[in-house]
Design a protein around this motif. Structure first.
Motif, mmCIF file in Angstrom:
data_model
loop_
_atom_site.group_PDB
_atom_site.id
_atom_site.type_symbol
_atom_site.label_atom_id
_atom_site.label_comp_id
_atom_site.label_asym_id
_atom_site.label_seq_id
_atom_site.Cartn_x
_atom_site.Cartn_y
_atom_site.Cartn_z
ATOM 1 N N ASP A 117 -6.110 -12.742 -1.868
ATOM 2 C CA ASP A 117 -5.881 -12.415 -3.356
ATOM 3 C C ASP A 117 -4.249 -11.416 -3.657
ATOM 4 O O ASP A 117 -4.164 -12.230 -5.102
ATOM 5 C CB ASP A 117 -6.993 -11.623 -4.259
ATOM 6 C CG ASP A 117 -8.269 -12.747 -3.936
ATOM 7 O OD1 ASP A 117 -8.312 -13.487 -3.651
ATOM 8 O OD2 ASP A 117 -9.332 -12.290 -3.877
ATOM 9 N N THR A 118 -4.282 -10.649 -2.916
ATOM 10 C CA THR A 118 -3.046 -9.722 -3.201
ATOM 11 C C THR A 118 -1.903 -10.658 -3.560
ATOM 12 O O THR A 118 -0.931 -10.425 -3.956
ATOM 13 C CB THR A 118 -2.672 -8.864 -2.973
ATOM 14 O OG1 THR A 118 -4.202 -8.015 -2.263
ATOM 15 C CG2 THR A 118 -2.169 -7.834 -2.376
ATOM 16 N N ARG A 153 0.655 -1.416 -0.499
ATOM 17 C CA ARG A 153 0.388 -0.120 0.045
ATOM 18 C C ARG A 153 1.024 1.136 0.031
ATOM 19 O O ARG A 153 1.380 1.300 1.308
ATOM 20 C CB ARG A 153 -1.066 0.092 1.163
ATOM 21 C CG ARG A 153 -2.005 -0.513 1.010
ATOM 22 C CD ARG A 153 -3.126 -0.868 2.290
ATOM 23 N NE ARG A 153 -4.688 -1.669 2.313
ATOM 24 C CZ ARG A 153 -5.542 -1.650 2.894
ATOM 25 N NH1 ARG A 153 -4.934 -1.460 3.972
ATOM 26 N NH2 ARG A 153 -6.359 -2.073 2.786
ATOM 27 N N MET A 154 0.937 1.590 -1.274
ATOM 28 C CA MET A 154 1.285 2.950 -0.942
ATOM 29 C C MET A 154 1.193 4.373 -2.196
ATOM 30 O O MET A 154 -0.123 3.742 -2.847
ATOM 31 C CB MET A 154 3.033 3.296 -1.859
ATOM 32 C CG MET A 154 4.386 1.876 -1.081
ATOM 33 S SD MET A 154 5.864 2.223 -2.351
ATOM 34 C CE MET A 154 5.509 0.956 -3.252
ATOM 35 N N ILE A 197 14.592 -9.435 -8.469
ATOM 36 C CA ILE A 197 13.681 -10.226 -7.046
ATOM 37 C C ILE A 197 13.591 -9.345 -6.801
ATOM 38 O O ILE A 197 13.530 -8.371 -6.135
ATOM 39 C CB ILE A 197 15.381 -11.047 -6.886
ATOM 40 C CG1 ILE A 197 16.077 -11.394 -8.023
ATOM 41 C CG2 ILE A 197 15.303 -11.731 -5.614
ATOM 42 C CD1 ILE A 197 16.995 -12.593 -6.781
ATOM 43 N N PHE A 198 12.386 -9.512 -6.156
ATOM 44 C CA PHE A 198 11.912 -8.760 -5.600
ATOM 45 C C PHE A 198 11.179 -9.608 -3.708
ATOM 46 O O PHE A 198 10.651 -10.873 -3.658
ATOM 47 C CB PHE A 198 9.807 -8.477 -6.028
ATOM 48 C CG PHE A 198 10.019 -7.663 -7.005
ATOM 49 C CD1 PHE A 198 10.356 -6.353 -7.197
ATOM 50 C CD2 PHE A 198 10.645 -8.511 -8.514
ATOM 51 C CE1 PHE A 198 10.029 -5.485 -8.178
ATOM 52 C CE2 PHE A 198 9.988 -7.265 -9.345
ATOM 53 C CZ PHE A 198 10.563 -6.149 -9.067
ATOM 54 N N ILE A 199 11.139 -8.637 -3.007
ATOM 55 C CA ILE A 199 11.267 -8.832 -0.966
ATOM 56 C C ILE A 199 9.306 -8.644 -1.330
ATOM 57 O O ILE A 199 10.015 -6.544 -1.022
ATOM 58 C CB ILE A 199 11.836 -8.855 -0.914
ATOM 59 C CG1 ILE A 199 13.197 -10.709 -1.605
ATOM 60 C CG2 ILE A 199 11.038 -9.670 0.618
ATOM 61 C CD1 ILE A 199 13.971 -9.960 -0.157
ATOM 62 N N VAL A 200 8.385 -8.848 -1.306
ATOM 63 C CA VAL A 200 7.622 -7.940 -0.390
ATOM 64 C C VAL A 200 7.132 -7.599 0.930
ATOM 65 O O VAL A 200 7.443 -9.494 1.430
ATOM 66 C CB VAL A 200 5.435 -8.290 -1.047
ATOM 67 C CG1 VAL A 200 4.944 -8.023 -0.343
ATOM 68 C CG2 VAL A 200 6.093 -8.294 -2.324
ATOM 69 N N ILE A 201 7.411 -6.569 1.622
ATOM 70 C CA ILE A 201 7.609 -6.606 3.609
ATOM 71 C C ILE A 201 5.966 -5.590 3.339
ATOM 72 O O ILE A 201 6.101 -4.729 3.150
ATOM 73 C CB ILE A 201 8.511 -6.332 3.854
ATOM 74 C CG1 ILE A 201 10.076 -6.766 3.836
ATOM 75 C CG2 ILE A 201 8.359 -5.502 5.717
ATOM 76 C CD1 ILE A 201 10.830 -6.201 3.957
ATOM 77 N N GLY A 246 2.113 -1.134 -4.543
ATOM 78 C CA GLY A 246 3.146 -2.516 -4.442
ATOM 79 C C GLY A 246 3.035 -3.439 -5.888
ATOM 80 O O GLY A 246 3.604 -3.661 -6.484
ATOM 81 N N ILE A 247 1.507 -3.761 -6.064
ATOM 82 C CA ILE A 247 1.137 -4.653 -7.419
ATOM 83 C C ILE A 247 1.534 -4.077 -8.875
ATOM 84 O O ILE A 247 2.429 -5.133 -9.151
ATOM 85 C CB ILE A 247 -0.089 -5.197 -6.930
ATOM 86 C CG1 ILE A 247 0.308 -5.930 -5.587
ATOM 87 C CG2 ILE A 247 0.177 -6.678 -8.086
ATOM 88 C CD1 ILE A 247 0.764 -7.738 -5.626
ATOM 89 N N GLU A 248 1.415 -3.272 -9.309
ATOM 90 C CA GLU A 248 1.583 -2.342 -10.250
ATOM 91 C C GLU A 248 2.468 -1.972 -10.358
ATOM 92 O O GLU A 248 3.044 -2.094 -10.969
ATOM 93 C CB GLU A 248 0.464 -1.451 -9.998
ATOM 94 C CG GLU A 248 -1.146 -1.510 -9.680
ATOM 95 C CD GLU A 248 -1.913 0.114 -9.675
ATOM 96 O OE1 GLU A 248 -2.791 -0.070 -10.001
ATOM 97 O OE2 GLU A 248 -0.949 0.950 -9.376
#
Length: 524
Positions: free
Chosen positions: A89-90, A57-58, A78-82, A63-65
């Motif tokens: 679903d996200t 959420r930004m 390489i992506f790490i989601v925090i 973040g997904i977009e």
């Protein structure tokens, strides 16, 4: 050096992640921060990060977009989601995009460190694979001239089955057996000018055709060009090729013989015999002769054994000049092919004369390695030629060898030189030159005496000194330490340290600090 981009709209969250990274990966990480998805895309274009730590959420692009856009532009990123956003679903959408890990805030330090280590491992593996691919490409490019020479030898001696068995045409990127054979005689002012003309022809063929050419011998060379041409255009193609080859020499006095267009390797072999026969009988003529038929009855003209050329081979061996000795030996084989007139039995006989000369030469330099039996294993002419080339290279390295006492003195001097200069960018060749030995012989006696290669010894010496520096000053920066012990790349230094000590420099330093604290506690 690895690059990490931290994208989160909360400054505290960004700093927390950056602090963890700096603490655990100080020696090899560059960090940048972005407070929105749009800024992350912009900074990624400049920084080209290897890893992105991304919030979901930004403001603006979420973040997904942002991940989707960056994946489109930089597929290997390489992506790490925090994030604090735990919508199922996200999470699924992020994993579909290839996100390595999806962590919920507050993130555990160990989880982030493990994820980053995993990502760095993947990046290093990709880098190693790229380096290996480049090395393979370099190796192939170095092998290509040898493959070309072997195909030419095989065509000269008429061993067509070998060409099929070993797939020479495919290895050289030649997709057809069709083409033409051209014989050239270059009458230049001197040998040097003739060789330059031959090199111009080789370069022209490389730029314009799929083809091969022999080395220049007595002003003569053979050219094979491969191309599928329709029946009605073949004569025109042969004329154009002949004209272009003559012009490529940049010489006034050139004679060409051109065989009929060939549609198989067997016909190409007949073409070679035809143009070689015409060259032998050209008697100073100039211009171009187009042969209408294959004259494989060819010229039974007697050619004497090339003793002068053989002696030139041994002169280069005595000098230790591997490349020059190899080239002269190749020229010797080409003469043998001309002498043999297509007879494999006769060709083997000529090569065996050279084998006898090689054995006599080896006995004259009192080498301990016997070679007579090894030649007896080969009856195929091409395999026998390759064995001769190996023997020539070996003799270049071993014709003159220091005795045991000299070897020990050389190793002593070498170790002294290495210990004095390990902080500099020294190579095996530098050390061999310092002690006055060839690189080949120095490598052999160094490993025999010390039980390890030069590279391993130098690496161990540098890492041992790096450990001593850290023991004296545990706070020393890894980058400074790297340069202090002779490395120019901190990343390479860390890998070298890991290979010797089975742990990273950071882990070693951490252990030193822990040991120091324990000793202080025990003293109290």
């Amino acid at each position: 050096m690895f690059k990490i981009l931290i994208a989160d709209d909360e400054p505290i969250a960004r700093e927390a992640v950056a602090t963890i990274i700096k603490k655990h990966f100080l020696e090899k990480i560059e960090i940048a921060q972005a407070q929105s998805g749009r800024e992350a895309v912009e900074k990624a274009g400049t920084l080209q990060p290897d890893i992105v730590c991304m919030d979901i959420r930004m403001p603006g692009l979420n973040g997904i977009e942002t991940i989707r856009e960056l994946k489109r532009r930089y597929p290997e990123m390489i992506f790490i989601v925090i994030t604090a956003f735990d919508d199922f679903d996200t999470v699924v959408e992020a994993l579909k995009l290839g996100v390595q890990d999806y962590f919920l805030k507050p993130i555990k330090i160990d989880d982030l460190v493990r994820s980053l280590q995993k990502a760095i491992g993947q990046i290093m593996q990709r880098q190693d694979e790229r380096e290996e691919a480049l090395n393979l490409k370099d190796t192939v490019s170095k092998l290509m001239p040898e493959l070309e020479k072997e195909l030419i030898y095989t065509l000269f001696i008429g061993n067509i089955a070998r060409i099929y068995d070993y797939g020479y045409l495919g290895l050289l990127g030649i997709k057809t057996e069709c083409g033409g054979c051209f014989g050239l005689r270059i009458d230049a002012a001197d040998e040097a000018e003739a060789q330059r003309a031959a090199q111009r022809i080789k370069q022209y063929i490389k730029n314009r055709y799929r083809g091969l050419s022999s080395s220049l011998q007595d002003g003569k060379m053979i050219v094979f060009l491969f191309e599928e041409i329709t029946v009605k255009d073949r004569e025109f193609w042969l004329h154009e090729c002949a004209k272009n080859l003559a012009q490529a020499t940049h010489c006034e006095h050139v004679f060409l013989s051109v065989a009929p267009y060939s549609t198989s390797l067997h016909e190409l072999r007949e073409s070679y015999l035809t143009v070689a026969a015409v060259l032998e009988n050209s008697n100073g003529n100039e211009g171009t002769v187009f042969c209408k038929t294959w004259d494989s009855f060819s010229v039974e003209k007697r050619t004497e054994y090339p003793f002068k050329l053989e002696e030139m081979v041994f002169q280069e061996i005595r000098r230790g000049c591997v490349t020059a000795a190899h080239e002269k030996t190749v020229q010797l084989f080409e003469v043998f092919a001309q002498i043999s007139q297509g007879s494999q039995k006769k060709l083997v006989g000529e090569i065996q004369k050279f084998v006898a000369a090689l054995i006599r030469f080896r006995m004259s330099v009192e080498s301990e390695e016997g070679t007579e039996d090894s030649f007896d294993l080969f009856t195929d002419p091409v395999e026998l030629m390759n064995r001769c080339l190996q023997e020539v290279e070996t003799l270049c390295h071993t014709a003159v060898q220091p005795d045991k006492e000299t070897a020990n003195e050389s190793i002593r001097k070498a170790i002294g030189y290495i210990r004095e200069n390990y902080r500099n960018n020294i190579s095996l060749c530098d050390v061999a030159d310092h002690v006055g030995l060839s690189s080949f012989y120095f490598t052999k006696i160094f490993k025999n005496e010390l039980g390890m290669t030069f590279v391993r010894y130098l690496t161990s010496l540098r890492i041992e000194n790096a450990k001593k520096i850290m023991e004296k000053d545990p706070a020393v920066q890894i980058k400074e330490l790297c340069y202090e012990v002779g490395y120019n790349d901190p990343k390479y230094f860390c890998r070298a340290f890991q290979s010797i000590e089975k742990q990273s420099p950071t882990a070693f330093r951490r252990a030193l600090k822990a040991k120091g604290r324990q000793e202080e506690k025990e003293c109290k």
